[in-house]
Enzyme design. Structure first.
Site, PDB file in Angstrom:
ATOM      1  N   GLN A  32      -0.347   5.813   3.084  1.00 36.60           N
ATOM      2  CA  GLN A  32       0.971   5.234   3.337  1.00 36.60           C
ATOM      3  C   GLN A  32       1.920   6.216   4.027  1.00 36.60           C
ATOM      4  O   GLN A  32       1.714   7.426   3.967  1.00 36.60           O
ATOM      5  CB  GLN A  32       1.590   4.735   2.025  1.00 36.60           C
ATOM      6  CG  GLN A  32       1.553   5.749   0.880  1.00 36.60           C
ATOM      7  CD  GLN A  32       1.395   5.130  -0.507  1.00 36.60           C
ATOM      8  OE1 GLN A  32       1.702   3.965  -0.696  1.00 36.60           O
ATOM      9  NE2 GLN A  32       0.952   5.911  -1.481  1.00 36.60           N
ATOM     10  N   ASP A  87       5.449   9.670  -8.596  1.00 38.49           N
ATOM     11  CA  ASP A  87       6.643  10.526  -8.613  1.00 38.49           C
ATOM     12  C   ASP A  87       6.795  11.252  -9.952  1.00 38.49           C
ATOM     13  O   ASP A  87       7.541  12.217 -10.064  1.00 38.49           O
ATOM     14  CB  ASP A  87       7.900   9.710  -8.283  1.00 38.49           C
ATOM     15  CG  ASP A  87       8.039   8.497  -9.182  1.00 38.49           C
ATOM     16  OD1 ASP A  87       8.237   8.668 -10.386  1.00 38.49           O
ATOM     17  OD2 ASP A  87       7.948   7.355  -8.661  1.00 38.49           O
ATOM     18  N   GLU A 106      -3.514   7.587 -10.265  1.00 34.85           N
ATOM     19  CA  GLU A 106      -2.708   7.442  -9.042  1.00 34.85           C
ATOM     20  C   GLU A 106      -3.659   7.527  -7.842  1.00 34.85           C
ATOM     21  O   GLU A 106      -4.494   8.414  -7.759  1.00 34.85           O
ATOM     22  CB  GLU A 106      -1.630   8.534  -9.014  1.00 34.85           C
ATOM     23  CG  GLU A 106      -0.967   8.804  -7.684  1.00 34.85           C
ATOM     24  CD  GLU A 106      -0.174   7.639  -7.094  1.00 34.85           C
ATOM     25  OE1 GLU A 106       0.734   7.141  -7.752  1.00 34.85           O
ATOM     26  OE2 GLU A 106      -0.480   7.245  -5.941  1.00 34.85           O
ATOM     27  N   GLY A 139      -6.385   2.308  -9.188  1.00 36.10           N
ATOM     28  CA  GLY A 139      -6.214   1.741 -10.525  1.00 36.10           C
ATOM     29  C   GLY A 139      -7.131   0.555 -10.780  1.00 36.10           C
ATOM     30  O   GLY A 139      -7.605   0.339 -11.901  1.00 36.10           O
ATOM     31  N   ASP A 156       3.017   1.197 -12.875  1.00 37.95           N
ATOM     32  CA  ASP A 156       4.198   1.676 -12.148  1.00 37.95           C
ATOM     33  C   ASP A 156       3.804   1.748 -10.669  1.00 37.95           C
ATOM     34  O   ASP A 156       3.626   2.819 -10.107  1.00 37.95           O
ATOM     35  CB  ASP A 156       4.588   3.051 -12.698  1.00 37.95           C
ATOM     36  CG  ASP A 156       5.833   3.604 -12.037  1.00 37.95           C
ATOM     37  OD1 ASP A 156       6.499   2.874 -11.287  1.00 37.95           O
ATOM     38  OD2 ASP A 156       6.129   4.793 -12.276  1.00 37.95           O
ATOM     39  N   SER A 157       3.637   0.587 -10.083  1.00 36.05           N
ATOM     40  CA  SER A 157       3.045   0.528  -8.746  1.00 36.05           C
ATOM     41  C   SER A 157       4.093   0.274  -7.668  1.00 36.05           C
ATOM     42  O   SER A 157       5.240  -0.062  -7.960  1.00 36.05           O
ATOM     43  CB  SER A 157       2.021  -0.609  -8.697  1.00 36.05           C
ATOM     44  OG  SER A 157       2.686  -1.841  -8.729  1.00 36.05           O
ATOM     45  N   PRO A 163      -1.565  -0.854  -0.612  1.00 37.10           N
ATOM     46  CA  PRO A 163      -2.481  -0.492  -1.701  1.00 37.10           C
ATOM     47  C   PRO A 163      -2.066  -1.040  -3.071  1.00 37.10           C
ATOM     48  O   PRO A 163      -2.891  -1.161  -3.970  1.00 37.10           O
ATOM     49  CB  PRO A 163      -2.464   1.047  -1.706  1.00 37.10           C
ATOM     50  CG  PRO A 163      -1.291   1.467  -0.900  1.00 37.10           C
ATOM     51  CD  PRO A 163      -0.969   0.341   0.045  1.00 37.10           C
TER      52      PRO A 163
HETATM   53  N1  SAM Z   1       9.102   2.871  -9.244  1.00 39.64           N
HETATM   54  C1  SAM Z   1       8.479   2.479  -8.064  1.00 39.64           C
HETATM   55  C2  SAM Z   1       8.799   1.105  -7.589  1.00 39.64           C
HETATM   56  O1  SAM Z   1       8.962   0.171  -8.376  1.00 39.64           O
HETATM   57  O2  SAM Z   1       8.911   0.974  -6.380  1.00 39.64           O
HETATM   58  C3  SAM Z   1       7.032   2.794  -8.042  1.00 39.64           C
HETATM   59  C4  SAM Z   1       6.924   4.257  -7.793  1.00 39.64           C
HETATM   60  S1  SAM Z   1       5.419   5.064  -7.734  1.00 39.64           S
HETATM   61  C5  SAM Z   1       5.795   6.171  -6.406  1.00 39.64           C
HETATM   62  C6  SAM Z   1       4.254   3.919  -7.038  1.00 39.64           C
HETATM   63  C7  SAM Z   1       2.880   4.543  -6.870  1.00 39.64           C
HETATM   64  O3  SAM Z   1       1.854   3.556  -6.958  1.00 39.64           O
HETATM   65  C8  SAM Z   1       2.669   5.232  -5.525  1.00 39.64           C
HETATM   66  O4  SAM Z   1       2.612   6.622  -5.720  1.00 39.64           O
HETATM   67  C9  SAM Z   1       1.345   4.668  -4.999  1.00 39.64           C
HETATM   68  O5  SAM Z   1       0.539   5.613  -4.362  1.00 39.64           O
HETATM   69  C10 SAM Z   1       0.737   4.120  -6.286  1.00 39.64           C
HETATM   70  N2  SAM Z   1      -0.277   3.088  -6.053  1.00 39.64           N
HETATM   71  C11 SAM Z   1      -0.230   2.053  -5.164  1.00 39.64           C
HETATM   72  N3  SAM Z   1      -1.365   1.346  -5.235  1.00 39.64           N
HETATM   73  C12 SAM Z   1      -2.149   1.923  -6.177  1.00 39.64           C
HETATM   74  C13 SAM Z   1      -3.451   1.645  -6.683  1.00 39.64           C
HETATM   75  N4  SAM Z   1      -4.162   0.615  -6.211  1.00 39.64           N
HETATM   76  N5  SAM Z   1      -3.942   2.444  -7.663  1.00 39.64           N
HETATM   77  C14 SAM Z   1      -3.214   3.501  -8.148  1.00 39.64           C
HETATM   78  N6  SAM Z   1      -1.986   3.811  -7.684  1.00 39.64           N
HETATM   79  C15 SAM Z   1      -1.459   3.040  -6.710  1.00 39.64           C
END
Ligand code: SAM
Length: 284
Positions: A32, A87, A106, A139, A156-157, A163
């Site tokens: 991303q 994060d 993650e 995940g 928390d995605s 993704p």
């Molecule tokens: N609080 C935030 C929001 O609601 O926008 C979410 C923050 S956190 C940075 C989201 C994380 O989910 C990202 O670091 C991303 O890389 C991760 N992520 C996205 N798809 C994923 C997957 N399939 N498996 C594991 N992690 C994933």
């Protein structure tokens, strides 16, 4: 000198914009686009694929609620699974509880590295905590293949684009439910309901197909425009959500959490939904 603005690209018909004081980091990971920029009002802001993820100033509203609501409601949690959350804010809050282990799954290790470097207050050292077990993995794959069991699963995605999309599917939630111990609780971000009612409705429908008790709880997160942030809730008993005021106070005084948003009144109130959100639970 003209001001440079960051405009979020989440919706085709609505934009929130931030005036940028300085670009702190900008690049592309394996999965991303990532940008961290400095603002006057919200401190440093993290966006992935053009969508705001968190800010230094209001992150506590989201992270405290996604972590403490399920952990306090459970009352005896030992093992937590966080999916996403690169994060580190959710992990930081989870580790305020007397748990034994937090597994973080993650997808994108670069998000973790960049956030640790440029947004250190978010994780606050949580990734170095001996209770943290970090796995760099999708995940979806993890919950399909693991034999580990958890008391709480926190999803928390990112939004259901790119993704993060698979993390909103029924099969994913079903595999999560197989990883839960008895009385386990799953919570997931399910969008800003005013803007993303379809995401919240579908999340509820999926959770309702799997859990005895499916519901929403709410938080107000200023930079998640516009409206209430909604979290999906799934549990195989109906009592975890309804702990008495006295029991809640007892748990809170034992935990002595240092929080700025979450408290016992907010805990109880978070499950009281405005009519337009309650209506999303009417499944045809
Ligand atoms: N609080 C935030 C929001 O609601 O926008 C979410 C923050 S956190 C940075 C989201 C994380 O989910 C990202 O670091 C991303 O890389 C991760 N992520 C996205 N798809 C994923 C997957 N399939 N498996 C594991 N992690 C994933």
């Amino acid at each position: 000198m003209s001001t440079r603005w960051f405009s979020e690209s989440l919706y085709p018909d609505f934009k929130q914009s931030f005036s940028i004081s300085e670009i702190v980091y900008e690049g592309r990971t394996e999965f991303q686009d990532i940008i961290i920029f400095q603002t006057q009002r919200f401190g440093r802001v993290l966006a992935l694929d053009g969508i705001i993820q968190t800010t230094e100033v209001d992150e506590f509203c989201y992270h405290e609620m996604i972590a403490h609501i399920p952990l306090v409601a459970h009352g005896a949690c030992k093992k937590v699974l966080i999916i996403g959350g690169g994060d580190g804010g959710t992990l930081r809050e989870v580790l305020k509880h007397p748990i034994e282990k937090a597994v973080v799954v993650e997808l994108d290790k670069t998000v973790i590295e960049i956030c640790m470097r440029h947004l250190p207050s978010l994780s606050g050292g949580a990734f170095d905590n001996p209770k943290t077990d970090l796995r760099i993995l999708d995940g979806l794959t993890y919950v399909r293949e693991t034999h580990e069991k958890f008391d709480i699963i926190i999803i928390d995605s990112t939004d259901p684009i790119g993704p993060g999309k698979a993390l909103f599917s029924e099969i994913f939630y079903r595999n999560c439910s197989k990883c839960l111990n008895e009385n386990g609780i799953l919570v997931t971000q399910s969008g800003v309901t005013w803007m993303q009612s379809d995401v919240a409705r579908k999340t509820f429908e999926n959770l309702n197909n799997i859990f005895l008790d499916a519901d929403f709880f709410l938080a107000q997160v200023p930079t998640y425009g516009a409206g209430f942030m909604t979290f999906g809730w799934g549990c195989n008993n109906k009592i975890s959500k309804m702990i008495s005021r006295n029991e809640l106070e007892r748990r809170m005084s034992k935990l002595n959490l240092n929080t700025k948003y979450y408290n016992s009144s907010v805990h109880r109130g978070a499950f009281f939904l405005p009519g337009y959100i309650e209506a999303l639970k009417n499944i045809r």
